[in-house]
Enzyme design. Sequence first.
Site, PDB file in Angstrom:
ATOM      1  CE  LYS A 126     -11.249  11.207 -18.509  1.00 19.33           C
ATOM      2  NZ  LYS A 126     -11.498  12.463 -17.836  1.00 19.33           N
TER       3      LYS A 126
ATOM      4  NE  ARG B 134      -3.175   0.176   3.149  1.00 17.65           N
ATOM      5  CZ  ARG B 134      -2.614  -0.035   4.346  1.00 17.65           C
ATOM      6  NH1 ARG B 134      -1.713   0.813   4.823  1.00 17.65           N
ATOM      7  NH2 ARG B 134      -2.944  -1.080   5.065  1.00 17.65           N
TER       8      ARG B 134
ATOM      9  CE1 TYR C 202     -14.978  14.242 -15.716  1.00 21.36           C
ATOM     10  CE2 TYR C 202     -14.614  13.960 -13.373  1.00 21.36           C
ATOM     11  CZ  TYR C 202     -14.961  13.435 -14.604  1.00 21.36           C
ATOM     12  OH  TYR C 202     -15.303  12.114 -14.706  1.00 21.36           O
TER      13      TYR C 202
ATOM     14  CG  ASP D 229      -8.020  18.663 -13.900  1.00 23.77           C
ATOM     15  OD1 ASP D 229      -7.366  18.179 -14.855  1.00 23.77           O
ATOM     16  OD2 ASP D 229      -9.022  18.104 -13.421  1.00 23.77           O
TER      17      ASP D 229
HETATM   18  C1  LIG Z   1     -11.839  12.634 -16.412  1.00 19.09           C
HETATM   19  C2  LIG Z   1     -11.437  13.846 -15.677  1.00 19.09           C
HETATM   20  C3  LIG Z   1     -11.219  13.810 -14.301  1.00 19.09           C
HETATM   21  C4  LIG Z   1     -11.466  12.564 -13.485  1.00 19.09           C
HETATM   22  O1  LIG Z   1     -10.588  11.544 -13.819  1.00 19.09           O
HETATM   23  P1  LIG Z   1     -10.918   9.978 -13.649  1.00 19.09           P
HETATM   24  O2  LIG Z   1      -9.648   9.330 -14.035  1.00 19.09           O
HETATM   25  O3  LIG Z   1     -12.053   9.691 -14.588  1.00 19.09           O
HETATM   26  O4  LIG Z   1     -11.300   9.775 -12.229  1.00 19.09           O
HETATM   27  C5  LIG Z   1     -10.787  14.961 -13.682  1.00 19.09           C
HETATM   28  N1  LIG Z   1     -10.590  16.105 -14.376  1.00 19.09           N
HETATM   29  C6  LIG Z   1     -10.815  16.181 -15.698  1.00 19.09           C
HETATM   30  C7  LIG Z   1     -10.587  17.467 -16.402  1.00 19.09           C
HETATM   31  C8  LIG Z   1     -11.247  15.055 -16.394  1.00 19.09           C
HETATM   32  O5  LIG Z   1     -11.480  15.137 -17.699  1.00 19.09           O
END
Ligand SMILES: *Cc1c(COP(=O)(O)O)cnc(C)c1O
Length: 393
Positions: free
Chosen positions: A207, A47, A103, A182
Site C-alpha cells: 500500500k 531462501r 482487514y 498492523d
Molecule cells: C492490504 C492489507 C493487508 C494484506 O496485505 P497484502 O500485501 O495485500 O497481502 C493486511 N492488512 C491491511 C490493513 C491491509 O490493508
Amino acid sequence: MTGDGTRAVRAGLPEAEPYGPPMPGPVLASHFHLPGDPAVAPYGYGREGNPTWTGLERAIAELESPGQEAHAVVFPSGMAATSAVLTGLLRPGETAVLPSDGYQLLARVRDRLAESGVHVRTAPTDDDAQLAALAADDRDGSRPGAPRLLWLETPANPGLDVCDIRRLADAAHGRGTLVAVDNTLATPLGQRPLDLGADLSVASGSKALNGHGDVLLGYVVTRDAELAAVIRRWRTTTGAILGPMEAWLAHRGLATIHLRVERQRTNALAVAAALREAPDVTGLRHPGLPDDPGHAVAARQMRSFGCVVSFVLPDREHAERFLAALRLVDDATSFGGVRSTAERRGRWGGDAVPEGFVRLAVGVEDPEDLVADVRRALAAARTEVSPGTRGAT
Ligand SMILES: *Cc1c(COP(=O)(O)O)cnc(C)c1O
C-alpha cells in the site's frame, strides 16, 4: 535525530563510495559463493537471505524505530507477514485476542487459528475497554495463563476505527502478553507502534509504503532479536520470500515516502471536507477530522492520518454512479499509491459494510483537481439514473 525526509532518502543505503551508484542494484542470486562454514556466512542460499532484502529491512527498521535498534523481516505480501506472526508465534492451546473487524482476510486467519486449536477472542477495534479486558483475562482457554498475543489494527481497514495502542499495550504487558499492531494504513511515518509500546509492528508494504502500485510486500519489525529470529525462521521454513527485484523497487520508492505521505495527508483532509458538504454522504470517516470518533486517540498516537477516507452513499447504484463518474480516481482496490483510487467495498462481500460504502484513497495529485473531480462525480451520481460512461464527457 534527523527528520523524516532526511532519514527516508538514505534509509538502509550504504555510505557513498567513489564511482559507486547512489543505490546498489538488485542482487539476483539463488545462491552465493560459499566457501567454508555456512553458519558464519552472511549469505549462502537465496531462501535465507539476500543483500537487497537486507537493505530494505534496514530501511524499514530505521523508519519504524528511529534512534533505536530494531530488526525488520520482509515478506512477499502483507498476508505472509501477518501469517508469520499469527501462525509463527501461536501454539495450540494458547489464546490470541484479535479485532472482530480489520482487514478482510484477517477473518480467515482467525478461522485457521481456531481450527489449529488456538483460542481466539475478538472485540471491535473501537472498543478499547473490551480489548483490554480480553487481553488481561487469564481465565479463558483450556489452560490457565494470559493470552500469548494481542493483535491490533489501527486505523482499521476499511472502517477507520482507531484504538489506543499505548493503553492496550500496557494492559497486555501486565500479563506478559505480546502486542502486534498492523501499521499498514498509517505507514511508519504516520505512526510508530514500537514507540507506543507494541512488541511487533506488522504491515502490508503493498500500500502506501511502496506507494507505486507495482509491488506486493509485507514486513514485521521488532526490537526483540529473539522474536525476529522466530519470524525469520518461519520465513525460511515456509519459503515465503520476497523477490530481490520487488525488494529493490520498494526500497527505491521509499526515498519519497515523506513527500507522498504528507501530500496524501493534506489531500485526504481536503477531500473529506468536500465530502462533508455533500447532502447524500453519510458515515464520513477519517481519523484526521476533528469530530471523527477516533480523532482524540489518533491525534495522540499518529503523526499523520493516512490517505483513506470512507463514507456511505445512499445505495449500491448511487455508489457505482459516483465511481463511474470519477476521472482522476481509479476504480481499483488497494490504497496508498501515487494515483487516487476508490471502490465500493461491498463488492468483495467480506466486510460488514453498507452497500453504498465507498473507500476512497487519495494519491498525490493536486488537491484542487481532486476535490473538483470528487465534487463533480458526486453531482453526476445525484442526477444520473444509470451508471455514467467513464471519460465520455
Ligand atoms: C492490504 C492489507 C493487508 C494484506 O496485505 P497484502 O500485501 O495485500 O497481502 C493486511 N492488512 C491491511 C490493513 C491491509 O490493508
